[in-house]
Motif scaffolding. Structure first.
Motif, PDB file in Angstrom:
ATOM      1  N   GLN A   5       0.837  -1.211   0.000  1.00  9.92           N
ATOM      2  CA  GLN A   5       0.000   0.000   0.000  1.00  9.92           C
ATOM      3  C   GLN A   5       0.869   1.256   0.000  1.00  9.92           C
TER       4      GLN A   5
ATOM      5  N   VAL B  40      -6.911   3.868   0.274  1.00  5.19           N
ATOM      6  CA  VAL B  40      -5.823   2.912   0.476  1.00  5.19           C
ATOM      7  C   VAL B  40      -4.735   3.278  -0.530  1.00  5.19           C
TER       8      VAL B  40
ATOM      9  N   GLN C 143       0.341   0.497   7.545  1.00  7.47           N
ATOM     10  CA  GLN C 143      -0.651   1.448   7.049  1.00  7.47           C
ATOM     11  C   GLN C 143      -0.908   2.593   8.024  1.00  7.47           C
TER      12      GLN C 143
ATOM     13  N   GLY D  14      -3.963  -0.600  11.230  1.00 10.49           N
ATOM     14  CA  GLY D  14      -3.324  -0.750   9.915  1.00 10.49           C
ATOM     15  C   GLY D  14      -2.716  -2.121   9.706  1.00 10.49           C
TER      16      GLY D  14
ATOM     17  N   ASN E  26      -8.532   0.619   9.901  1.00 12.95           N
ATOM     18  CA  ASN E  26      -7.927   0.411   8.597  1.00 12.95           C
ATOM     19  C   ASN E  26      -8.590   1.290   7.545  1.00 12.95           C
TER      20      ASN E  26
END
Ligand SMILES: Cc1ncc(C[n+]2csc(CCOP(=O)(O)OP(=O)(O)O)c2C)c(N)n1
Ligand SMILES: [Mg+2]
Length: 581
Positions: free
Chosen positions: A95, A155, A249, A307, A330
């Motif tokens: 990502q 994302v 993330q 994340g 998330n």
């Protein structure tokens, strides 16, 4: 004529990159992209030319992870693009927001047997958030702008912009080129071709003169709703043994990493860090645990995944006990629900959510006993490692080697991890120094990221010590980039854990199949290869050489030199039983 008439497409791309704060463009040249490279250099963007297109994308990926601004790579049509696929997929799974600019055959010749002309969309599209296929000059700048925005939104991930070569040169040259291609014949087909090509060129340049320069727009980061926050606060108020896992993330907004670290400290919940979040809390924070995560997850009554998806790394969610309250923060709904439905799903940026949560919840002393219990186990495990590091063998004990790196590496050093067993060991022994100071491939588990990641890291963070922790197998992919390090004056320290094999694979394969086929390498002189490219090479065959060799490597790197330290490792049972599938 306005100025825009003279601005060729290559410069429109370069101008848009500049408007988005791009300082470095990673590339391997090709005729299809020359105007972009030349214009970018004229505008003061540093062009870093590498020896394999994958390296350019890995470097752009690292840049993105460390700065939060998409890194950019430009590669030529056809094989230039196919060479990037692994690195693109790696960035997609990690990502990581990056921009890949790819060349393409001239618009009028696509599908007609032109050099390096393939249909690039079906090849690239599955690995990017969007494939921009450009057909007119005026679309170039805005497409780059949109690509930047898209790469960072929701994302994050890679975006591809395909730029056919005939859109990149100035209008006069292209008109002449098409006129020559159309010939001077007088037959009806000749005249039709001329008519067709004339119209084609007009279309390509239509609106180009009127196009405005692109400006960067601020990125809006997604935030979870209030209900999620209420759910999280309620869950924590009932919890006696909460556990927080922070993953890559949660740190995609690189500029927020420090504030996130402060927030995690205030929450008072024991923390495990993974991926790009490793190092978030510095070297030795009392709340950070490094060992026996599986056991801690089984014991926790409330698990916060920031994340982090329930993928293979959490045994598909089975590491979290059934009765625990699961909170998933998330940006991706799919990742938040992967393999296990959370009790609270906070869909948005996990790092920002944790910052907000720390304003509502302050654990204080509530969880001290629980923290101490985990801390005790952690310290016990550290003592065990210390003891294992004392075992002397014929060559070098990897634990002792990594303990020495831990001791010597600069307080702001960056570590890049590329390999199997040795790197797995390093991830236990090395304590990343601070936020965004550890780079590993991520969920794709790609060998060969090392050289490109280190290149991107060293350029994004000049003056900082950059170590590549390499397996001997993994180092082979990017060794040629020592040429790049030398040409561009990029000092990195590559530490090769040379166990003469693809050990992580051998360990299980030999046990299960009693066959070491294809897992055996030699004690190759990787240091001599680096020296051949003009870098410094050091070999270490015995334990007593480790300390001076690392000190020397740091000294050379401080002088701006790239160094490879090739260390002959002894076998160790440290990683026995650790297999990821
Ligand atoms: C591109 C790619 N090819 C193959 C693998 C499978 N693989 C995972 S670990 C590993 C062994 C790595 O060997 P080395 O880098 O020498 O590290 P060691 O395990 O010996 O410490 C291999 C081949 C992979 N992850 N990625
Ligand atoms: Mg090896």
């Amino acid at each position: 004529m306005t100025e825009a008439n003279f601005q060729h497409g290559g410069d429109r791309v370069a101008q848009a990159l500049q408007a988005h704060g791009v300082r470095t463009l990673f590339t391997l040249c090709g005729g299809h992209i020359s105007p972009i490279l030349s214009a970018a250099r004229t505008r003061g963007i540093r062009i870093v030319d590498v020896r394999d297109e994958a390296t350019a994308v890995f470097a752009a990926d690292a840049t993105a992870r460390l700065t939060g601004i998409p890194g950019v790579a430009a590669v030529t049509a056809g094989p230039g693009i196919t060479n990037t696929i692994t690195a693109l997929k790696n960035a997609q799974l990690a990502q990581s927001p990056l921009l890949l600019i790819g060349g393409a055959a001239p618009t009028a010749l696509q599908g007609r047997g032109a050099l390096q002309d393939i249909d690039q969309r079906p090849l690239v599209a599955p690995h990017v958030k969007r494939f921009f296929k450009i057909r007119r000059v005026h679309e170039l700048g805005p497409a780059v702008g949109q690509a930047f925005e898209l790469a960072q939104s929701g994302v994050p991930g890679p975006v591809f912009v395909e730029c056919p070569v005939d859109l990149l040169y100035d209008e006069a040259s292209i008109r002449q080129w098409y006129a020559e291609a159309a010939g001077k014949g007088t037959s009806i087909p000749d005249r039709l071709l001329r008519f067709y090509l004339g119209r084609h060129v007009r279309n390509m340049f239509h609106g180009a003169a009127a196009a405005q320069p692109v400006t960067a727009r601020p990125v809006v980061h997604p935030r979870a709703d209030d209900a999620a926050m209420r759910g999280a606060v309620a869950a924590l108020s009932k919890s006696g043994r909460p556990l927080l896992v922070i993953g890559s993330q949660a740190v995609v907004v690189a500029g927020e990493a420090k504030r996130l670290a402060d927030a995690a400290g205030r929450l008072g919940i024991p923390v495990y860090l993974s991926g790009m979040a490793r190092g978030l809390l510095g070297r030795d924070h009392p709340l950070q645990m490094r060992h026996q995560r599986r056991q801690a997850l089984r014991e926790a009554d409330c698990v916060l995944l920031a994340g982090v998806p329930c993928d293979f790394r959490l045994d598909y969610g089975r590491h979290v006990r059934r009765s625990a309250t699961l909170l998933a923060m998330n940006r991706s709904t799919r990742d938040a629900r992967m393999n296990r439905r959370p009790d609270v799903a906070a869909i948005g940026d996990a790092g920002l959510f944790l910052q907000d949560l720390a304003r509502s919840v302050s654990g204080g002393a509530r969880w001290t006993a629980w923290v101490n219990q985990l801390r005790g186990r952690d310290l016990h495990r550290e003592a065990e490692i210390d003891q294992q590091a004392c075992t002397l063998g014929e060559h070098v004990n990897p634990l002792a080697l990594l303990r020495e790196v831990e001791k010597q590496a600069a307080p702001d050093a960056l570590f890049v991890a590329d390999g199997g067993d040795f790197v797995g060991t390093a991830s236990y022994v090395l304590h990343p120094r601070g936020p965004l100071a550890w780079l590993d491939p991520g969920a794709f588990g790609t060998l060969g990221v090392g050289a490109g990641f280190a290149l991107g890291a060293a350029i994004a963070r000049p003056g900082r010590e950059v170590w590549i922790v390499f397996g001997d197998g993994a180092c082979g992919y990017g060794l040629v980039e020592f040429d790049t390090f030398v040409r561009h004056g990029v000092p990195v320290i590559a530490l090769v854990g040379n166990d003469a094999g693809w050990t992580q694979i051998a360990r299980e394969q030999v046990k299960m199949l009693h066959d070491d086929v294809a897992t055996v390498l030699a004690r190759t002189d990787y240091h001599a290869v680096a020296a051949g490219f003009g870098a410094e090479g050091i070999v270490v065959r015995h334990q007593d050489e480790v300390q001076p060799a690392l000190a020397r490597a740091r000294e050379l790197a401080a002088q701006g030199k790239a160094v490879l330290v090739n260390v002959w490792l002894d076998k160790t049972e440290f990683r026995e039983g650790s297999l990821s599938m």
